[in-house]
Scaffold this motif. Structure first.
Motif: not given
Length: 379
Positions: A50-66
């Motif tokens: 497992i690399g660094d690709e899962d370190n940060h969550k991607e948000w579609i709308i920050r703090d609303i839709f991941g």
């Protein structure tokens, strides 16, 4: 009418009609190490690869839709659920921040208007007029009979529409709105687990094929207005849940539970009527748009109102304390809290409980010390 001022880059204007082609493999992040040679239709990766690709969550709308997540927005009929979803969809498609919640880039939105499709189209038209938005807006409104509990054919049709639309507008799908759950449920029983899981299966297939998109279902609450109507399997399947309803003279969007992200009241709004034109009889046609207002102060301290986690802990503590009003072991409160969310993993519950207890202590609502919890007198 008013123009929209925003610092985010925004949607560039006109569709470029450049075909995206088959690019599903490019969407999935690649591990930094060698991949397993085990043959399977499932995605496989060893823990040490497992690399660094899962370190940060991607948000579609920050703090609303991941990205790649599943949610529901519930409320009583007429509460403003669909209006909220429509406003989110239009802001995302334009690449505009959603009332203070960051939008990193514009995305194509598929809005399944299984209920009141004409009204949905009028709302979008009103949004464009309100915000003086004259460019192409990559929100595709889909209507017509749909059944997501009778096999997977309609789910596959949705996937096909998304892939064609992505090629036409040149943007990846970031959001799929299903409005409403009831109107895509066919003849199934919403209170039966076997029927609710069929809908969840259809959503899972869509998510697997369109992995970046967030899927949000508009649904009704029970008559009591405390939770989503139907089998609890839906609560276990979503990553985040929202409730819309009146509070303090405004309509409030509340995050009622999340694996990660902000819980509690997120924003408040009211509705403004926009005139669209005249009908065949010469009468003016209007449609509502969402206008943000200040969050109501419902506790007199200028703090955000209590979240569902706060309320659950207070309720549990009161029940365990009983008439004696003596402190109770914190472990009992914690375990009782966990049982309220049987489908969430223990680590997520542990973090949520710890945050909620600290917040209640900071508000002066509970005393949690020496392994015991008690409600402070007056609360």
């Amino acid at each position: 009418m008013e123009a929209h001022a925003n610092d985010s880059p925004g949607w560039g204007g006109k569709f470029n009609f450049e075909k995206l082609g088959k690019r599903r493999a490019a969407i999935e992040p690649q591990a930094s190490g060698p991949q397993s040679e085990i043959k399977s239709r499932f995605s496989l990766i060893w823990a040490h690869d497992i690399g660094d690709e899962d370190n940060h969550k991607e948000w579609i709308i920050r703090d609303i839709f991941g990205a790649g997540e599943f949610s529901y927005i519930v409320g009583q009929p007429g509460a403003g659920k669909s209006m909220c979803a429509t406003d989110m969809a239009c802001h995302l498609a334009a690449g505009w921040d959603w009332h203070g919640f960051k939008v990193k880039k514009p995305s194509f939105v598929l809005y399944i208007a299984a209920e009141r499709a004409k009204l949905t189209r009028r709302r979008i038209k009103a949004w464009r007029k309100k915000h003086c938005f004259s460019d192409d807006l990559p929100v595709l409104v889909v209507s017509g009979y749909m059944n997501l509990t009778d096999g997977l054919e309609d789910a596959k049709e949705i996937i096909s529409v998304i892939e064609q639309a992505e090629g036409e507008c040149g943007l990846e799908c970031g959001l799929i709105v299903i409005d409403t759950l009831t109107r895509v449920f066919g003849g199934g029983d919403q209170n039966a687990s076997k029927d609710m899981t069929r809908l969840i299966d259809a959503v899972s297939l869509i998510q697997e094929t369109v992995p970046r998109a967030h899927v949000s279902v508009i649904h009704h609450t029970t008559h009591a207005g405390t939770r989503a109507k139907g089998a609890i399997d839906l609560d276990g399947a979503v990553d985040v849940s929202f409730m819309v309803g009146p509070k303090g003279g405004a309509v409030v969007l509340e995050n009622t539970g999340a694996n990660d992200g902000k819980e509690g009241d997120l924003m408040a709004y009211e509705f403004e009527s926009v005139t669209l034109g005249k009908d065949d009889e010469g009468e003016w046609t209007t449609a509502p748009v969402l206008v943000p207002v200040s969050l109501p102060d419902t506790n007199g301290k200028g703090l955000p109102p209590l979240s569902k986690s706060h309320k659950d802990i207070l309720e549990i503590a009161r029940e365990l304390m009983g008439d004696k009003e003596e402190p109770v072991p914190g472990q009992l409160v914690r375990e009782a809290y966990y049982t309220k969310y049987p489908n969430k993993d223990r680590e997520t519950l542990k973090r949520g409980y710890s945050r909620a207890i600290k917040s209640l202590k900071d508000r002066g609502l509970v005393d949690a010390s020496d392994g015991f919890v008690s409600i402070i007198e007056g609360h």
